[in-house]
Design a protein around this motif. Structure first.
Motif, PDB file in Angstrom:
ATOM      1  N   THR A  14     -18.028   5.633   3.378  1.00  0.00           N
ATOM      2  CA  THR A  14     -16.711   5.931   4.137  1.00  0.00           C
ATOM      3  C   THR A  14     -16.641   4.925   5.184  1.00  0.00           C
ATOM      4  O   THR A  14     -15.321   4.452   5.542  1.00  0.00           O
ATOM      5  CB  THR A  14     -16.909   7.174   4.839  1.00  0.00           C
ATOM      6  OG1 THR A  14     -17.968   7.150   5.360  1.00  0.00           O
ATOM      7  CG2 THR A  14     -16.691   8.167   4.027  1.00  0.00           C
ATOM      8  N   ASP A  15     -17.747   4.161   5.673  1.00  0.00           N
ATOM      9  CA  ASP A  15     -17.773   3.353   6.678  1.00  0.00           C
ATOM     10  C   ASP A  15     -17.202   1.733   6.131  1.00  0.00           C
ATOM     11  O   ASP A  15     -16.358   1.154   6.632  1.00  0.00           O
ATOM     12  CB  ASP A  15     -19.204   2.981   7.309  1.00  0.00           C
ATOM     13  CG  ASP A  15     -19.477   3.930   8.276  1.00  0.00           C
ATOM     14  OD1 ASP A  15     -18.655   4.897   8.832  1.00  0.00           O
ATOM     15  OD2 ASP A  15     -20.887   4.138   8.622  1.00  0.00           O
TER      16      ASP A  15
ATOM     17  N   ALA B  35     -13.368   2.188   5.881  1.00  0.00           N
ATOM     18  CA  ALA B  35     -12.788   2.260   7.094  1.00  0.00           C
ATOM     19  C   ALA B  35     -12.501   0.438   7.372  1.00  0.00           C
ATOM     20  O   ALA B  35     -11.750   0.372   8.088  1.00  0.00           O
ATOM     21  CB  ALA B  35     -13.558   2.810   8.254  1.00  0.00           C
TER      22      ALA B  35
ATOM     23  N   ASP C 110      -9.084   5.055   6.577  1.00  0.00           N
ATOM     24  CA  ASP C 110      -9.840   5.849   7.313  1.00  0.00           C
ATOM     25  C   ASP C 110      -9.704   7.206   6.603  1.00  0.00           C
ATOM     26  O   ASP C 110      -9.027   7.399   5.879  1.00  0.00           O
ATOM     27  CB  ASP C 110      -9.157   5.762   8.877  1.00  0.00           C
ATOM     28  CG  ASP C 110      -9.505   4.437   9.449  1.00  0.00           C
ATOM     29  OD1 ASP C 110     -10.597   3.999   9.325  1.00  0.00           O
ATOM     30  OD2 ASP C 110      -8.509   4.022  10.063  1.00  0.00           O
ATOM     31  N   ASN C 111     -10.563   7.830   7.272  1.00  0.00           N
ATOM     32  CA  ASN C 111     -10.566   9.281   6.636  1.00  0.00           C
ATOM     33  C   ASN C 111      -9.537  10.356   6.948  1.00  0.00           C
ATOM     34  O   ASN C 111      -9.312  10.223   8.062  1.00  0.00           O
ATOM     35  CB  ASN C 111     -12.045  10.238   6.819  1.00  0.00           C
ATOM     36  CG  ASN C 111     -13.291   9.423   6.142  1.00  0.00           C
ATOM     37  OD1 ASN C 111     -13.038   8.919   5.059  1.00  0.00           O
ATOM     38  ND2 ASN C 111     -14.253   9.555   6.543  1.00  0.00           N
TER      39      ASN C 111
ATOM     40  N   ARG D  39      -4.770   8.147   5.366  1.00  0.00           N
ATOM     41  CA  ARG D  39      -4.806   7.437   6.820  1.00  0.00           C
ATOM     42  C   ARG D  39      -5.218   6.007   6.534  1.00  0.00           C
ATOM     43  O   ARG D  39      -6.331   5.590   6.297  1.00  0.00           O
ATOM     44  CB  ARG D  39      -5.717   8.134   7.779  1.00  0.00           C
ATOM     45  CG  ARG D  39      -5.865   7.450   9.282  1.00  0.00           C
ATOM     46  CD  ARG D  39      -6.352   8.393  10.168  1.00  0.00           C
ATOM     47  NE  ARG D  39      -5.849   9.692  10.606  1.00  0.00           N
ATOM     48  CZ  ARG D  39      -6.240  10.804  10.056  1.00  0.00           C
ATOM     49  NH1 ARG D  39      -7.237  11.125   9.355  1.00  0.00           N
ATOM     50  NH2 ARG D  39      -5.384  11.630  10.633  1.00  0.00           N
TER      51      ARG D  39
ATOM     52  N   ASN E 138      -4.894   2.026   7.870  1.00  0.00           N
ATOM     53  CA  ASN E 138      -4.543   0.945   8.892  1.00  0.00           C
ATOM     54  C   ASN E 138      -3.907  -0.531   8.032  1.00  0.00           C
ATOM     55  O   ASN E 138      -4.655  -1.190   7.667  1.00  0.00           O
ATOM     56  CB  ASN E 138      -6.030   0.511   9.823  1.00  0.00           C
ATOM     57  CG  ASN E 138      -5.607  -0.426  10.686  1.00  0.00           C
ATOM     58  OD1 ASN E 138      -4.757  -1.441  10.697  1.00  0.00           O
ATOM     59  ND2 ASN E 138      -6.540  -0.499  11.549  1.00  0.00           N
TER      60      ASN E 138
END
Length: 265
Positions: free
Chosen positions: A95-96, A99, A104-105, A130, A132
């Protein structure tokens, strides 16, 4: 689909083959369905490095829902982004990394709410993520397509950084260019490894610095943006160090090979 892609298509495509029996022309029609939902991925809209079969299979799910609706049957495909705590990314601890790419989560509650909304609005294909967009545009140029134009922010002065580096490379001597490219790659890897750049030994193999295959994919995308150079994942994993990788990048960019190795900073 072509033969190879067809053979490698993941279960989310083959798992819907039975659902086709609910379309006209199939003997065992299931006519009493009031709800038909398939789960896809937002990566279908802009691709996913080294996962063409996954992207194609998810595209199939979207086409299936549209086809069902064209014949008067229910069908909704939900394209998911990353979902915290429950999805593949969460289970595999990436997940990092996502991101940093711009994905994003969502929370599970947000995902369920989005699905309920799509069903209520009776849409054929919907998405919940979500994202960016400014970050993902810089990391994955493929998102800059007409169908996503309304979501991508306008160009800003901050986007000129790579152009400035390319100008410096074009006016540098071969040895200076190697230092500039090594500096840029060092910063890329430091950001991914979350480490101070000065701690990275530029003459040590990248896998020995802690770079794994998933991180290498992220590095490929970041290096492409920073240097406008396509370096395959195996180049990162097989390079003898950052300096060696920088030399390979310059050769791909058409620059003259430096006569010596620049000093380690």
């Amino acid at each position: 689909m072509t033969g190879r892609t067809h053979r490698r298509a993941p279960p989310n495509r083959s798992g819907t083959q039975d659902a086709r029996r609910s379309t006209p022309g199939h003997t065992h029609s299931v006519r009493d369905l009031h709800l038909f939902v398939a789960c896809s991925s937002v990566t279908t809209w802009f691709g996913n490095a080294y996962q063409a079969n996954y992207t194609a299979a998810n595209g199939y799910l979207e086409a299936l829902s549209r086809n069902r609706r064209a014949t008067g049957l229910p069908g909704t495909t939900m394209a998911w982004g990353a979902i915290g705590d429950t999805d593949y990314a969460a289970r595999h601890g990436i997940t990092d990394m996502l991101a940093r790419l711009g994905l994003d989560n969502l929370t599970p509650r947000e995902a369920c709410t989005a699905l309920e909304d799509a069903i209520t609005r009776d849409t054929d294909v919907s998405a919940a993520a979500r994202i960016n967009w400014a970050r993902i545009r810089s990391m994955m140029p493929a998102v800059q397509t007409p169908r996503l134009a309304g979501l991508i922010p306008a160009h800003t002065p901050q986007d000129d950084g790579p152009d400035h580096l390319r100008h410096r490379l074009a006016t540098a001597t071969p040895d200076e260019a190697l230092t500039l490219a090594a500096d840029a790659l060092t910063q890329v890897l430091a950001d991914i490894l979350q480490i101070n750049p000065v701690r990275l030994d530029r003459n040590r193999r990248l896998d020995q610095l802690g770079l794994d295959s998933l991180m290498a994919v992220e590095a490929v995308i970041a290096a492409r943006r920073r240097l406008s150079c396509e370096l395959p994942t195996l180049e990162f994993l097989n390079a003898q160090g950052i300096t060696d990788l920088a030399r390979r990048a310059l050769i791909r960019l058409g620059y003259e090979a430096p006569s010596k190795t620049p000093p380690t900073r």
